[in-house]
Design an enzyme around this catalytic site. Sequence first.
Site, PDB file in Angstrom:
ATOM      1  N   SER A  13      20.615  10.387  13.041  1.00  0.00           N
ATOM      2  CA  SER A  13      19.881  11.641  13.261  1.00  0.00           C
ATOM      3  C   SER A  13      18.497  11.610  12.615  1.00  0.00           C
ATOM      4  CB  SER A  13      20.684  12.846  12.776  1.00  0.00           C
ATOM      5  OG  SER A  13      20.793  12.862  11.377  1.00  0.00           O
ATOM      6  N   ASN A  14      18.334  10.916  11.505  1.00  0.00           N
ATOM      7  CA  ASN A  14      16.989  10.769  10.932  1.00  0.00           C
ATOM      8  C   ASN A  14      16.110   9.906  11.845  1.00  0.00           C
ATOM      9  OD1 ASN A  14      16.562  12.075   8.197  1.00  0.00           O
ATOM     10  ND2 ASN A  14      18.564  11.111   7.896  1.00  0.00           N
ATOM     11  N   ARG A  73      25.042 -12.542   2.561  1.00  0.00           N
ATOM     12  CA  ARG A  73      23.988 -11.513   2.545  1.00  0.00           C
ATOM     13  C   ARG A  73      22.626 -12.097   2.889  1.00  0.00           C
ATOM     14  NH1 ARG A  73      25.362  -6.262   0.687  1.00  0.00           N
ATOM     15  NH2 ARG A  73      27.460  -6.281  -0.136  1.00  0.00           N
ATOM     16  N   ASN A 115      13.237   4.181   2.372  1.00  0.00           N
ATOM     17  CA  ASN A 115      14.606   4.659   2.582  1.00  0.00           C
ATOM     18  C   ASN A 115      14.654   6.160   2.338  1.00  0.00           C
ATOM     19  OD1 ASN A 115      17.533   4.572   2.793  1.00  0.00           O
ATOM     20  ND2 ASN A 115      17.611   4.759   0.562  1.00  0.00           N
ATOM     21  N   HIS A 117      17.409   8.812   0.835  1.00  0.00           N
ATOM     22  CA  HIS A 117      18.662   8.827   0.091  1.00  0.00           C
ATOM     23  C   HIS A 117      19.093  10.280  -0.103  1.00  0.00           C
ATOM     24  CE1 HIS A 117      21.703   7.502  -2.723  1.00  0.00           C
ATOM     25  NE2 HIS A 117      21.311   8.453  -3.543  1.00  0.00           N
ATOM     26  N   ASP A 153      17.981   2.202  -4.862  1.00  0.00           N
ATOM     27  CA  ASP A 153      17.600   3.616  -4.952  1.00  0.00           C
ATOM     28  C   ASP A 153      16.709   3.914  -6.164  1.00  0.00           C
ATOM     29  OD1 ASP A 153      19.017   4.217  -2.615  1.00  0.00           O
ATOM     30  OD2 ASP A 153      20.871   4.555  -3.709  1.00  0.00           O
ATOM     31  N   GLU A 182      16.260  16.514   5.472  1.00  0.00           N
ATOM     32  CA  GLU A 182      15.867  15.112   5.677  1.00  0.00           C
ATOM     33  C   GLU A 182      15.046  14.978   6.960  1.00  0.00           C
ATOM     34  OE1 GLU A 182      18.943  12.119   5.197  1.00  0.00           O
ATOM     35  OE2 GLU A 182      20.129  13.467   3.971  1.00  0.00           O
TER      36      GLU A 182
HETATM   37  N1  NHR Z   1      18.471  -2.330  -0.531  1.00  0.00           N
HETATM   38  C1  NHR Z   1      17.722  -2.462  -1.626  1.00  0.00           C
HETATM   39  N2  NHR Z   1      17.425  -3.687  -2.044  1.00  0.00           N
HETATM   40  N3  NHR Z   1      17.247  -1.404  -2.329  1.00  0.00           N
HETATM   41  C2  NHR Z   1      17.542  -0.153  -1.919  1.00  0.00           C
HETATM   42  O1  NHR Z   1      17.052   0.857  -2.612  1.00  0.00           O
HETATM   43  C3  NHR Z   1      18.357   0.056  -0.776  1.00  0.00           C
HETATM   44  C4  NHR Z   1      18.808  -1.091  -0.096  1.00  0.00           C
HETATM   45  C5  NHR Z   1      19.632  -0.953   1.036  1.00  0.00           C
HETATM   46  C6  NHR Z   1      20.028   0.295   1.463  1.00  0.00           C
HETATM   47  C7  NHR Z   1      20.133   2.749   1.183  1.00  0.00           C
HETATM   48  C8  NHR Z   1      21.104   3.240   0.090  1.00  0.00           C
HETATM   49  C9  NHR Z   1      21.228   4.751   0.045  1.00  0.00           C
HETATM   50  O2  NHR Z   1      20.315   5.476   0.454  1.00  0.00           O
HETATM   51  C10 NHR Z   1      19.602   1.423   0.768  1.00  0.00           C
HETATM   52  C11 NHR Z   1      18.758   1.315  -0.337  1.00  0.00           C
HETATM   53  C12 NHR Z   1      24.138   1.153   0.950  1.00  0.00           C
HETATM   54  C13 NHR Z   1      24.752   1.023  -0.272  1.00  0.00           C
HETATM   55  C14 NHR Z   1      26.009   0.192  -0.442  1.00  0.00           C
HETATM   56  O3  NHR Z   1      26.628   0.210  -1.486  1.00  0.00           O
HETATM   57  C15 NHR Z   1      24.176   1.646  -1.358  1.00  0.00           C
HETATM   58  C16 NHR Z   1      23.007   2.370  -1.211  1.00  0.00           C
HETATM   59  C17 NHR Z   1      22.391   2.479   0.022  1.00  0.00           C
HETATM   60  C18 NHR Z   1      22.967   1.879   1.112  1.00  0.00           C
HETATM   61  N4  NHR Z   1      26.412  -0.596   0.595  1.00  0.00           N
HETATM   62  C19 NHR Z   1      27.562  -1.463   0.610  1.00  0.00           C
HETATM   63  C20 NHR Z   1      27.147  -2.949   0.548  1.00  0.00           C
HETATM   64  O4  NHR Z   1      27.996  -3.741   0.105  1.00  0.00           O
HETATM   65  C21 NHR Z   1      28.374  -1.284   1.877  1.00  0.00           C
HETATM   66  C22 NHR Z   1      28.832   0.105   2.066  1.00  0.00           C
HETATM   67  C23 NHR Z   1      29.318   0.399   3.496  1.00  0.00           C
HETATM   68  O5  NHR Z   1      29.205  -0.462   4.379  1.00  0.00           O
HETATM   69  O6  NHR Z   1      29.740   1.543   3.721  1.00  0.00           O
HETATM   70  O7  NHR Z   1      26.026  -3.307   0.984  1.00  0.00           O
HETATM   71  O8  NHR Z   1      22.220   5.258  -0.491  1.00  0.00           O
HETATM   72  C1  GAR Z   2      21.691  10.692   5.723  1.00  0.00           C
HETATM   73  O1  GAR Z   2      22.129  11.807   4.963  1.00  0.00           O
HETATM   74  C2  GAR Z   2      21.072   9.662   4.804  1.00  0.00           C
HETATM   75  O2  GAR Z   2      20.320  10.220   3.755  1.00  0.00           O
HETATM   76  C3  GAR Z   2      22.305   8.997   4.269  1.00  0.00           C
HETATM   77  O3  GAR Z   2      23.216   8.949   5.327  1.00  0.00           O
HETATM   78  C4  GAR Z   2      22.896   9.945   6.282  1.00  0.00           C
HETATM   79  C5  GAR Z   2      22.571   9.254   7.567  1.00  0.00           C
HETATM   80  O4  GAR Z   2      22.484  10.166   8.603  1.00  0.00           O
HETATM   81  N1  GAR Z   2      22.010   7.692   3.796  1.00  0.00           N
HETATM   82  C6  GAR Z   2      22.813   7.030   3.000  1.00  0.00           C
HETATM   83  O5  GAR Z   2      23.808   7.529   2.526  1.00  0.00           O
HETATM   84  C7  GAR Z   2      22.389   5.623   2.727  1.00  0.00           C
HETATM   85  N2  GAR Z   2      23.333   5.013   1.889  1.00  0.00           N
HETATM   86  P1  GAR Z   2      21.819   9.738   9.983  1.00  0.00           P
HETATM   87  O6  GAR Z   2      22.447   8.421  10.411  1.00  0.00           O
HETATM   88  O7  GAR Z   2      22.231  10.837  10.923  1.00  0.00           O
HETATM   89  O8  GAR Z   2      20.341   9.657   9.783  1.00  0.00           O
END
Ligand code: NHR
Ligand code: GAR
Length: 196
Positions: A13-14, A73, A115, A117, A153, A182
Amino acid sequence: MKNIVILISGSGSNMAAIVRTAQTQQWAHRLNAQVSAVISNKAEAAGLAFAKEHGIATAVIDHKAFAGEPQPREAFDAALMAEIDTHQPDLVVLAGFMRILTPSFVAHYAGRLINIHPSLLPAFPGLNTHARALDMGCKFAGATVHRVTTELDHGDILAQAVVPVLADDTADTLAARVLTQEHLIYPKVVAQLLAA
Ligand code: NHR
Ligand code: GAR
């Protein structure tokens, strides 16, 4: 024309809010920019259908396909970078993208990777932000647009939106209230960065 590439994992949606802003030219700043591609790590991400319906190139790079690699990764991120770079992006936008990115990915897009968050950073980095805010008894919650760095983050904060937490909130009702905000702040930040 400036190019935006958006990474999603889910409903998107974003991403849709940014696409609508771009396609209707309703940017906060004068801007000649397009969403060139929407890329998901999940084939079932609902946002892919929206992107296709709006004439935007889509791709799926499934992180699970790299599980057998010695460095899964790094291999996933290399494939993701190769796909992203075919679109020569001025900005790479994470919008509900759920895979943590490697330092080499972050370095490759330094200065053009952001990003959104769903918390008021530096509170609640990581996952399950709304449940954690409710558990802590927070009276306000919100969302943060930030630059992506190697520390999850923790990059520079570009914008925030605040919403009240209501007495009967669940994680879902709070998430929905935050999400409406958002959709307002994310297209604005994209415009600001591309206009600069
Ligand atoms: N990557 C970096 N290097 N730095 C950031 O600040 C990032 C990033 C990648 C994604 C989004 C973030 C959020 O907004 C984001 C920020 C995924 C996880 C996570 O734990 C944490 C934070 C965010 C996105 N992911 C797991 C993993 O092992 C998988 C979780 C799943 O698939 O549901 O990568 O919150
Ligand atoms: C949003 O609330 C975003 O901030 C959050 O997931 C939702 C995605 O919605 N992001 C995270 O939690 C990243 N870890 P969307 O797919 O409808 O934009």
